[in-house]
Design an enzyme around this catalytic site. Structure first.
Site, PDB file in Angstrom:
ATOM      1  N   SER A  40      -5.823  -3.892   1.391  1.00 61.36           N
ATOM      2  CA  SER A  40      -5.020  -4.755   2.241  1.00 61.36           C
ATOM      3  C   SER A  40      -5.715  -6.103   2.451  1.00 61.36           C
ATOM      4  O   SER A  40      -6.134  -6.733   1.479  1.00 61.36           O
ATOM      5  CB  SER A  40      -4.745  -4.032   3.561  1.00 61.36           C
ATOM      6  OG  SER A  40      -3.826  -4.719   4.336  1.00 61.36           O
ATOM      7  N   ASP A  86       4.138   1.678  -1.015  1.00 58.75           N
ATOM      8  CA  ASP A  86       3.712   0.565  -0.156  1.00 58.75           C
ATOM      9  C   ASP A  86       4.755  -0.546  -0.213  1.00 58.75           C
ATOM     10  O   ASP A  86       4.962  -1.160  -1.257  1.00 58.75           O
ATOM     11  CB  ASP A  86       2.352   0.055  -0.666  1.00 58.75           C
ATOM     12  CG  ASP A  86       1.788  -1.078   0.169  1.00 58.75           C
ATOM     13  OD1 ASP A  86       2.463  -1.546   1.103  1.00 58.75           O
ATOM     14  OD2 ASP A  86       0.649  -1.498  -0.117  1.00 58.75           O
ATOM     15  N   HIS A 120       1.679   1.722   2.836  1.00 53.15           N
ATOM     16  CA  HIS A 120       0.571   0.773   2.730  1.00 53.15           C
ATOM     17  C   HIS A 120      -0.760   1.441   3.059  1.00 53.15           C
ATOM     18  O   HIS A 120      -1.783   1.142   2.452  1.00 53.15           O
ATOM     19  CB  HIS A 120       0.841  -0.401   3.675  1.00 53.15           C
ATOM     20  CG  HIS A 120      -0.205  -1.457   3.627  1.00 53.15           C
ATOM     21  ND1 HIS A 120      -0.504  -2.146   2.469  1.00 53.15           N
ATOM     22  CD2 HIS A 120      -1.043  -1.935   4.584  1.00 53.15           C
ATOM     23  CE1 HIS A 120      -1.480  -3.012   2.728  1.00 53.15           C
ATOM     24  NE2 HIS A 120      -1.827  -2.906   3.990  1.00 53.15           N
ATOM     25  N   ASP A 121      -0.747   2.346   4.011  1.00 50.50           N
ATOM     26  CA  ASP A 121      -1.974   3.039   4.428  1.00 50.50           C
ATOM     27  C   ASP A 121      -2.578   3.930   3.344  1.00 50.50           C
ATOM     28  O   ASP A 121      -3.690   4.425   3.513  1.00 50.50           O
ATOM     29  CB  ASP A 121      -1.702   3.895   5.676  1.00 50.50           C
ATOM     30  CG  ASP A 121      -1.993   3.132   6.957  1.00 50.50           C
ATOM     31  OD1 ASP A 121      -2.512   2.003   6.866  1.00 50.50           O
ATOM     32  OD2 ASP A 121      -1.693   3.667   8.044  1.00 50.50           O
TER      33      ASP A 121
END
Lengths: 197, 362
Positions: free
Chosen positions: B145, B309, B342-343
């Site tokens: 990220s 994501d 996304h995680d």
């Protein structure tokens, strides 16, 4: 990939060139070319295990379905592209050929020959061919666009693609007199060096 | 695991991208393992927006590092082999100089006066840290990220000081949607009556509700629809474990709990600063395009995207790889199937671990 096959390809790839290998598998051909020809090579592969083998070998690799994206690489100037034993798995082999020759001036394509006598023999018996080179049954194989040597060469001529050089391999994976003389019947695999006219 | 935390003071200060400067600053760092004699095994881990220097292992208070699944003895980034360093970024709130620390010139808490920091500033301050630690070149700079943006910036800004970069679930710039989401978060903080234009610490209050709402929204963007569905579905929260009476569904309870917990340790001004840094990042800002921005890069790049994501989708990673390939940079791009949206970059999976391990080790 058979040692002989990769050696023929190796002969055609210029030193220090930028090469992309569509369907690069475990990256062994690119690794060989990196070592012997000092190329800058990129592999394109969809299988995760094979991708990992590439990373282990320090071969740069991109996860991508080659059916979907050859054009995606159009902005990068390659000297050479390779598609070994994959073109028969694509939805549009003719488009793929043209796209590869847009990416790079020259490309190598290798493909299994459905005209090989053992394949014809299977068909005569009324069955889909299963040979050492095409080992999977019709319902398991990814080969959706098999063709003969004659078919492929006709496609090249129809598309204005020049065959600069070619090698025909026999069942042993090596060149033989008979596979060179009557390839459509005796070659198991055609290896082509192509260029757009 | 041999780990150490340390607060390092930089009396020489730093000039920031915004034109402001800090006359001196401090970075809180954590290190794992040992630097070898030839100084060739150093790995810099860059944290994402709400992370900090505590990457791996368990603190005395029980807090487990944010990337403990990947970093540690015999893990993908093996602290038996590598000397791993992570610092809390400038402007953060876990020990490094930030809005909640004391301004050495005035003797007062910075609050709203802490200058705007950028990804480039973080990389520059990490470079100062690199020199302080006596590391000539990082074997690997890696992050997910916002951390991935730092790894990318490292390879652009200091090509001679980095051998390999890992850019995971990241992008060369934040998208319009990313900026929009962040602005909603910031707005909810600003509109909290306790925010007091950023000078709330001196008044002894915290814009807790605003920060909580911001985090709740953020949290949704870090997860995938599929993952939320699998985890919570439309299940109702058991009445004994409700955080409050307003809650019906499990997912509501979860967000309430996560949001509340976040406000215990995170500073609202830092939230604003960090999201501003994320929004402001554009690797090609000072160049014609991304191709030109990457022309200085000499490190090998490993770019990983996750198919679920939607915050920094796989296409953003592919763009970086393509620009790298246009510059003849040895670079790989891999999409992994991570369910957590996304995680996903935070969680270990067999393929993810193998790829990281083989890339660093090859």
């Amino acid at each position: 990939m058979a040692k002989e096959l990769s050696s023929y390809i190796e002969n055609w790839v210029p030193e220090n060139s930028k090469v992309i290998d569509f369907g690069c598998g475990d990256g062994s051909l690119l690794k060989k070319l990196i070592n012997s020809k000092n190329i800058l090579g990129y592999g394109v592969e969809i299988n995760d295990e094979k991708i990992n083998e590439c990373i282990k070998k320090k071969v740069p690799v991109i996860k991508q379905d080659i059916d979907m994206g050859i054009n995606e690489f159009a902005s990068s100037n390659f000297d050479f592209s390779i598609m070994a034993r994959s073109i028969q798995c694509l939805k549009n082999p003719n488009l793929a050929l043209n796209r590869m020759l847009k990416l790079s001036k020259r490309c190598v394509v290798t493909l299994p020959n459905l005209g090989y006598w053992k394949c014809r023999f299977d068909l005569l018996k009324g069955r889909m061919p299963v040979t050492p080179d095409l080992p999977l049954s019709w319902f398991e194989t990814e080969n959706i666009h098999l063709c003969t040597i004659k078919d492929f060469e006709k496609l090249c001529s129809d598309e204005g693609i020049k065959i600069q050089d070619k090698v025909f391999l026999s069942g042993s994976g090596k060149k033989s007199l008979i596979s060179s003389l009557i390839p459509n019947l005796f070659a198991t695999e055609g290896v082509y060096l192509l260029e757009k006219e | 695991m041999n780990s150490k935390s340390e607060l390092i003071k930089f009396e020489e200060g730093i000039s920031l991208e915004s034109g402001d400067n800090l006359s001196s600053f401090e970075l809180m760092i954590e290190t794992y393992g040992d630097l070898n004699d030839s100084k060739t095994n150093a790995v810099l881990v860059c944290h994402a927006f709400s992370g900090n220097h505590h990457v791996a292992g368990k603190k005395s208070n029980g807090e487990i590092g944010w990337w403990d699944e990947i970093v540690g003895p015999n893990k993908a980034i093996d602290t038996n082999k590598y000397f791993v360093v992570c610092c809390n970024n400038l402007g953060g709130c876990s020990g490094s100089s930030g809005p909640s620390s004391i301004n050495p010139t005035t003797g007062k808490i910075y609050g709203k006066d802490f200058p705007i920091v950028s990804v480039k500033d973080w990389v520059n301050s990490q470079n100062m840290l690199t020199e302080r630690l006596g590391i000539p070149r990082w074997l690997f700079v890696v992050g997910g990220s916002l951390g991935g943006m730092q790894a990318l910036e490292w390879s652009i800004a200091y090509p001679e000081k980095i051998l390999k970069a890992g850019i995971f679930a990241a992008a060369a710039k934040s998208s319009t949607q990313n900026i929009a989401m962040n602005e909603v978060g910031r707005e909810s903080i600003r509109k909290d009556p306790n925010f007091n234009n950023g000078d709330y610490i001196e008044l002894g209050v915290k814009p807790k509700n605003g920060l909580k709402t911001a985090r709740m929204l953020g949290h949704i963007t870090y997860l995938s629809e599929e993952n939320m569905d699998l985890r919570f579905g439309r299940k109702f929260q058991d009445s004994n474990s409700k955080v409050d009476g307003k809650v019906d569904f499990e997912v509501e309870n979860y967000l309430q709990y996560k949001g509340e917990k976040f406000t215990e340790n995170f500073d609202a001004n830092s939230y604003i600063l960090m999201t501003k840094a994320m929004d402001g990042y554009d690797a090609s800002k000072n160049f014609k395009n991304l191709d030109e921005a990457l022309s200085s890069v000499s490190s090998e790049l490993l770019i990983v995207g996750f198919d679920s994501d939607w915050l920094y989708p796989p296409e953003r990673g592919k763009e970086i790889q393509l620009a790298a390939m246009n510059n003849n940079i040895r670079s790989s791009y891999i999409t992994l199937d991570g369910r957590q949206g996304h995680d996903s970059f935070l969680f270990a999976s067999e393929k993810y671990e193998e790829i990281i391990q083989d890339f660093v080790g090859s």
